[in-house]
Design a protein around this motif. Structure first.
Motif, PDB file in Angstrom:
ATOM      1  N   GLY A 126      -5.834  -7.948  -6.172  1.00  0.00           N
ATOM      2  CA  GLY A 126      -4.929  -8.365  -7.239  1.00  0.00           C
ATOM      3  C   GLY A 126      -3.598  -7.653  -7.202  1.00  0.00           C
ATOM      4  N   LEU A 127      -3.304  -6.925  -6.128  1.00  0.00           N
ATOM      5  CA  LEU A 127      -2.080  -6.134  -6.040  1.00  0.00           C
ATOM      6  C   LEU A 127      -1.081  -6.767  -5.074  1.00  0.00           C
ATOM      7  CD1 LEU A 127      -3.639  -2.548  -5.922  1.00  0.00           C
ATOM      8  CD2 LEU A 127      -2.908  -3.873  -7.919  1.00  0.00           C
ATOM      9  N   LEU A 128       0.173  -6.379  -5.222  1.00  0.00           N
ATOM     10  CA  LEU A 128       1.273  -6.917  -4.421  1.00  0.00           C
ATOM     11  C   LEU A 128       1.950  -5.733  -3.740  1.00  0.00           C
ATOM     12  CD1 LEU A 128       2.864  -9.582  -3.847  1.00  0.00           C
ATOM     13  CD2 LEU A 128       4.283  -9.015  -5.814  1.00  0.00           C
ATOM     14  N   LEU A 129       1.498  -5.386  -2.549  1.00  0.00           N
ATOM     15  CA  LEU A 129       1.893  -4.125  -1.930  1.00  0.00           C
ATOM     16  C   LEU A 129       3.061  -4.241  -0.960  1.00  0.00           C
ATOM     17  CD1 LEU A 129      -1.647  -2.606  -1.270  1.00  0.00           C
ATOM     18  CD2 LEU A 129      -0.117  -2.216  -3.207  1.00  0.00           C
ATOM     19  N   ASP A 130       3.512  -5.442  -0.636  1.00  0.00           N
ATOM     20  CA  ASP A 130       4.609  -5.617   0.324  1.00  0.00           C
ATOM     21  C   ASP A 130       5.856  -6.178  -0.347  1.00  0.00           C
ATOM     22  OD1 ASP A 130       3.169  -4.687   2.498  1.00  0.00           O
ATOM     23  OD2 ASP A 130       2.259  -6.639   2.859  1.00  0.00           O
ATOM     24  N   TRP A 131       6.096  -5.780  -1.599  1.00  0.00           N
ATOM     25  CA  TRP A 131       7.178  -6.381  -2.367  1.00  0.00           C
ATOM     26  C   TRP A 131       8.548  -6.129  -1.737  1.00  0.00           C
ATOM     27  CZ3 TRP A 131       7.895 -10.191  -5.318  1.00  0.00           C
ATOM     28  CH2 TRP A 131       9.022 -10.304  -6.145  1.00  0.00           C
ATOM     29  N   ASP A 132       8.763  -4.959  -1.152  1.00  0.00           N
ATOM     30  CA  ASP A 132      10.064  -4.643  -0.564  1.00  0.00           C
ATOM     31  C   ASP A 132      10.431  -5.605   0.561  1.00  0.00           C
ATOM     32  OD1 ASP A 132      10.384  -2.562  -2.294  1.00  0.00           O
ATOM     33  OD2 ASP A 132       9.704  -1.018  -0.895  1.00  0.00           O
ATOM     34  N   GLU A 133       9.437  -6.129   1.264  1.00  0.00           N
ATOM     35  CA  GLU A 133       9.697  -7.102   2.323  1.00  0.00           C
ATOM     36  C   GLU A 133       9.710  -8.530   1.792  1.00  0.00           C
ATOM     37  OE1 GLU A 133       7.305  -4.676   2.753  1.00  0.00           O
ATOM     38  OE2 GLU A 133       8.627  -3.396   3.935  1.00  0.00           O
ATOM     39  N   ILE A 134       8.903  -8.796   0.767  1.00  0.00           N
ATOM     40  CA  ILE A 134       8.757 -10.155   0.252  1.00  0.00           C
ATOM     41  C   ILE A 134       9.946 -10.573  -0.596  1.00  0.00           C
ATOM     42  CG2 ILE A 134       7.351 -11.641  -1.233  1.00  0.00           C
ATOM     43  CD1 ILE A 134       4.950  -9.913  -0.423  1.00  0.00           C
ATOM     44  N   ALA A 135      10.407  -9.683  -1.480  1.00  0.00           N
ATOM     45  CA  ALA A 135      11.465 -10.029  -2.434  1.00  0.00           C
ATOM     46  C   ALA A 135      12.742 -10.524  -1.757  1.00  0.00           C
ATOM     47  CB  ALA A 135      11.752  -8.850  -3.348  1.00  0.00           C
ATOM     48  N   PRO A 136      13.286  -9.817  -0.756  1.00  0.00           N
ATOM     49  CA  PRO A 136      14.504 -10.323  -0.110  1.00  0.00           C
ATOM     50  C   PRO A 136      14.299 -11.675   0.560  1.00  0.00           C
ATOM     51  CG  PRO A 136      14.119  -8.016   0.458  1.00  0.00           C
ATOM     52  CD  PRO A 136      12.876  -8.505  -0.203  1.00  0.00           C
ATOM     53  N   ARG A 137      13.107 -11.903   1.104  1.00  0.00           N
ATOM     54  CA  ARG A 137      12.843 -13.181   1.768  1.00  0.00           C
ATOM     55  C   ARG A 137      12.800 -14.318   0.760  1.00  0.00           C
ATOM     56  NH1 ARG A 137       8.757 -11.611   4.517  1.00  0.00           N
ATOM     57  NH2 ARG A 137       7.033 -12.610   3.434  1.00  0.00           N
ATOM     58  N   ILE A 138      12.215 -14.068  -0.413  1.00  0.00           N
ATOM     59  CA  ILE A 138      12.187 -15.093  -1.461  1.00  0.00           C
ATOM     60  C   ILE A 138      13.604 -15.427  -1.906  1.00  0.00           C
ATOM     61  CG2 ILE A 138      11.455 -15.610  -3.817  1.00  0.00           C
ATOM     62  CD1 ILE A 138       9.039 -13.869  -3.391  1.00  0.00           C
ATOM     63  N   ALA A 155      -1.337   1.198  11.263  1.00  0.00           N
ATOM     64  CA  ALA A 155      -2.173   1.848  12.276  1.00  0.00           C
ATOM     65  C   ALA A 155      -1.527   3.151  12.752  1.00  0.00           C
ATOM     66  CB  ALA A 155      -2.400   0.908  13.453  1.00  0.00           C
ATOM     67  N   MET A 156      -0.210   3.166  12.878  1.00  0.00           N
ATOM     68  CA  MET A 156       0.488   4.380  13.290  1.00  0.00           C
ATOM     69  C   MET A 156       0.367   5.463  12.217  1.00  0.00           C
ATOM     70  SD  MET A 156       3.902   2.654  14.992  1.00  0.00           S
ATOM     71  CE  MET A 156       4.586   4.221  15.521  1.00  0.00           C
ATOM     72  N   ILE A 157       0.513   5.065  10.955  1.00  0.00           N
ATOM     73  CA  ILE A 157       0.364   6.029   9.862  1.00  0.00           C
ATOM     74  C   ILE A 157      -1.045   6.613   9.859  1.00  0.00           C
ATOM     75  CG2 ILE A 157       0.284   6.251   7.341  1.00  0.00           C
ATOM     76  CD1 ILE A 157       2.536   4.191   7.206  1.00  0.00           C
ATOM     77  N   LYS A 158      -2.035   5.749  10.056  1.00  0.00           N
ATOM     78  CA  LYS A 158      -3.420   6.205  10.087  1.00  0.00           C
ATOM     79  C   LYS A 158      -3.645   7.203  11.206  1.00  0.00           C
ATOM     80  CE  LYS A 158      -8.125   4.296  10.111  1.00  0.00           C
ATOM     81  NZ  LYS A 158      -8.917   3.028  10.189  1.00  0.00           N
ATOM     82  N   ARG A 159      -3.056   6.929  12.366  1.00  0.00           N
ATOM     83  CA  ARG A 159      -3.202   7.852  13.511  1.00  0.00           C
ATOM     84  C   ARG A 159      -2.507   9.178  13.232  1.00  0.00           C
ATOM     85  NH1 ARG A 159       0.452   8.725  17.270  1.00  0.00           N
ATOM     86  NH2 ARG A 159       1.511   6.726  16.925  1.00  0.00           N
ATOM     87  N   MET A 160      -1.318   9.126  12.654  1.00  0.00           N
ATOM     88  CA  MET A 160      -0.573  10.355  12.362  1.00  0.00           C
ATOM     89  C   MET A 160      -1.307  11.240  11.367  1.00  0.00           C
ATOM     90  SD  MET A 160       3.286   8.804  12.095  1.00  0.00           S
ATOM     91  CE  MET A 160       4.112   8.088  13.524  1.00  0.00           C
ATOM     92  N   ALA A 187       4.611   4.967   1.442  1.00  0.00           N
ATOM     93  CA  ALA A 187       3.637   5.266   0.390  1.00  0.00           C
ATOM     94  C   ALA A 187       2.753   4.054   0.107  1.00  0.00           C
ATOM     95  CB  ALA A 187       4.361   5.700  -0.878  1.00  0.00           C
ATOM     96  N   LYS A 188       3.346   2.858   0.113  1.00  0.00           N
ATOM     97  CA  LYS A 188       2.556   1.651  -0.158  1.00  0.00           C
ATOM     98  C   LYS A 188       1.575   1.371   0.979  1.00  0.00           C
ATOM     99  CE  LYS A 188       5.921  -0.623  -3.144  1.00  0.00           C
ATOM    100  NZ  LYS A 188       6.803  -1.783  -3.358  1.00  0.00           N
ATOM    101  N   TYR A 189       2.031   1.564   2.212  1.00  0.00           N
ATOM    102  CA  TYR A 189       1.127   1.364   3.339  1.00  0.00           C
ATOM    103  C   TYR A 189      -0.003   2.389   3.310  1.00  0.00           C
ATOM    104  CZ  TYR A 189       4.458  -1.889   5.501  1.00  0.00           C
ATOM    105  OH  TYR A 189       5.274  -2.956   5.765  1.00  0.00           O
ATOM    106  N   ARG A 190       0.324   3.633   2.947  1.00  0.00           N
ATOM    107  CA  ARG A 190      -0.690   4.674   2.860  1.00  0.00           C
ATOM    108  C   ARG A 190      -1.723   4.340   1.792  1.00  0.00           C
ATOM    109  NH1 ARG A 190      -0.978   8.215  -0.713  1.00  0.00           N
ATOM    110  NH2 ARG A 190       1.226   8.189  -1.286  1.00  0.00           N
ATOM    111  N   GLU A 191      -1.251   3.852   0.638  1.00  0.00           N
ATOM    112  CA  GLU A 191      -2.179   3.477  -0.428  1.00  0.00           C
ATOM    113  C   GLU A 191      -3.057   2.305   0.000  1.00  0.00           C
ATOM    114  OE1 GLU A 191       0.163   2.687  -3.863  1.00  0.00           O
ATOM    115  OE2 GLU A 191       0.743   4.769  -4.181  1.00  0.00           O
ATOM    116  N   ALA A 192      -2.474   1.374   0.750  1.00  0.00           N
ATOM    117  CA  ALA A 192      -3.263   0.236   1.225  1.00  0.00           C
ATOM    118  C   ALA A 192      -4.380   0.676   2.166  1.00  0.00           C
ATOM    119  CB  ALA A 192      -2.352  -0.774   1.928  1.00  0.00           C
ATOM    120  N   LEU A 193      -4.164   1.801   2.851  1.00  0.00           N
ATOM    121  CA  LEU A 193      -5.172   2.345   3.759  1.00  0.00           C
ATOM    122  C   LEU A 193      -6.144   3.278   3.044  1.00  0.00           C
ATOM    123  CD1 LEU A 193      -2.809   3.189   6.757  1.00  0.00           C
ATOM    124  CD2 LEU A 193      -4.548   1.391   6.727  1.00  0.00           C
TER     125      LEU A 193
END
Length: 482
Positions: A155-167, A426-431, A463-469
């Motif tokens: 129920g969350l919207l975690l990619d808003w920074d990429e989605i909003a400009p495209r909309i 995946a890179m964040i997870k590895r780091m 931070a959003k990608y980290r939370e998603a992981l």
């Protein structure tokens, strides 16, 4: 007022029953398709499972039949190049009528199925229904639909920074207008839906609670001004002292927060177990990656030769009318099944071609891919790609993945290229996995390391990608290492 007559020429796509059936079958999962095929075998005398005898193709059956009406000549367009919402044509499937049980086991199984069947709509359908009820302008309605499509199963919207400009760019809306549409969607049920972070999700839910509720003001302060990590701190007296509040007041606020739902979409999760059967197999050969449909996803079907031979040209009896009707329906069904398999295979092949790097090197080699890319490559509509990938799975040497897994937004790189959001995660997870236990990497440091790899992302995006992981912030990781 002067009345006049005129002649206008135009092209329209006629939604034939065959085309309707083909599109509906395209979006069925493997298990649903097997049920559909079994129902067809039981209701249509002209269809039978091919058990190794000489196969009679649908076109051969049509040639042998003595009579063909205009309606039976309806063909299904290749690759289903249409965009249609079939919710208006096909009502939600209801529970099937109880069969005549032939044994105690059948009765027990039927009782079990009925006890576990639910009529709860999925989260997406629930949100779309609410959007339809709202007085959006056409542009706002389109923006709301994109937002709803981007909401994940939680129920969350975690990619808003990429989605909003495209909309804003695609629909020619101002950023403020897009934000206003998001605010409306965030008012939808369930509370907290479309939040861009866990903190915002909880804050939205608090907004709907009476402000006179004990602990309400402090709970909002904790969510907005403090790290949510304070909820898990064992020494709450230190937290209370830092905030300048009584320990009892802090406990009341934390208890209120713990009544909130961090994953609003959980209420719409499936109650029955979902068994994954891959529709597509991907294997490595000497010539490259080979894509094939799972031969076990559906039995081979054919026209029943004995009943076909009973059809006579001029006979208008009731039996002949029934046989001819079943023959036409059987042709439609076989053509729809073939169209489904062809489209699914083409979409899977296109995905594998685009994501060869992932198959060979793993998640960090995942390429950006959106529905539009596949649609343009195959010259079909995006909605067809969406239906072909919904609830479909691909078995690879790296595991079984839903086809939608291979689609992700892109982030620009410093050399002018783009990187997949999945690859960045995946890179964040590895780091994080390789960090020093006594000095874990902060979001800012992770952003710097990504920049060193040519990927420029903001700290809040990291931070959003980290939370998603489900990776805790750096100070929590330091505490856990002791």
């Amino acid at each position: 007022m002067k009345l006049s007559q005129g002649l206008n020429l135009g092209q329209t796509l006629t939604m034939t029953p065959a085309l309707q059936q083909a599109i509906r079958m395209l979006q069925l999962s493997t298990l649903d398709l097997k049920t559909e095929i079994q129902d067809a075998l039981e209701s249509n005398v002209m269809l039978e499972a091919d058990e190794g005898h000489e196969e009679i193709d649908a076109r051969e059956a049509a040639a042998q039949s003595s009579e063909r009406t205009n309606s039976s000549d309806a063909e299904i367009p290749e690759n289903l190049p249409v965009d249609a919402d079939w919710n208006d044509i096909y009502a939600g499937s209801s529970a099937p009528a109880a069969p005549a049980a032939s044994s105690t086991d059948d009765e027990d199984y039927w009782a079990f199925r009925q006890a576990n069947l639910t009529s709860t709509p999925d989260l997406h359908a629930h949100l779309v229904w609410q959007a339809d009820m709202h007085s959006f302008s056409p542009g706002e309605r389109a923006a709301a639909e994109v937002i709803i499509d981007a909401i994940d199963a939680n129920g969350l919207l975690l990619d808003w920074d990429e989605i909003a400009p495209r909309i804003a760019a695609d629909l020619e809306l101002t950023p403020a207008h897009v934000e206003a549409v998001l605010t409306v969607v965030q008012d939808f049920d369930p509370p907290g839906v479309a939040a861009r972070s866990l903190a915002e999700c909880l804050d939205i839910q608090l907004t709907g609670i009476d402000s006179d509720t004990p602990g309400h003001a402090l709970a909002r302060r904790l969510i907005r001004e403090e790290s949510l990590a304070c909820l898990a701190e064992p020494k709450r007296d230190a937290v209370a002292a830092r905030l300048g509040v009584e320990l009892e007041a802090l406990d009341t606020a934390i208890a209120l927060i713990q009544t909130l739902q961090p994953h609003p979409g959980d209420a719409f999760a499936e109650h029955e177990a979902d068994y994954v059967v891959p529709e597509v197999f991907v294997t490595r050969t000497s010539e490259g990656w080979h894509v094939a449909l799972n031969p076990d996803i559906a039995p081979r079907l054919r026209i029943n030769a004995q009943y076909l031979a009973l059809i006579k040209r001029a006979d208008k009896s009731a039996d002949q009318t029934t046989l001819k009707s079943h023959l036409q329906e059987a042709r439609f069904f076989l053509n729809s099944l073939k169209s489904r398999n062809d489209t699914l295979l083409e979409v899977a092949q296109c995905i594998v071609e685009a994501q060869r790097g992932f198959l060979e090197y793993g998640e960090e080699a995942m390429k950006p891919l959106v529905l539009r890319d596949v649609a343009e490559e195959l010259e079909i509509h995006e909605s067809t790609v969406s239906r072909a990938t919904a609830n479909k799975y691909m078995q690879t040497s790296r595991g079984v993945f839903e086809l939608k897994y291979f689609f992700s937004s892109h982030v620009s790189t410093t050399d002018g290229g783009s990187a997949s959001a999945t690859a960045i995660q995946a890179m964040i997870k590895r780091m994080v996995a390789g960090e020093t236990a006594r000095k874990p990497l902060s979001d800012s440091k992770l952003a710097e390391l990504l920049l060193d790899n040519g990927i420029q992302v903001a700290r809040r995006t990291v931070a959003k990608y980290r939370e998603a992981l489900s990776i805790p912030p750096s100070h929590e990781r330091r505490q856990k290492t002791g």
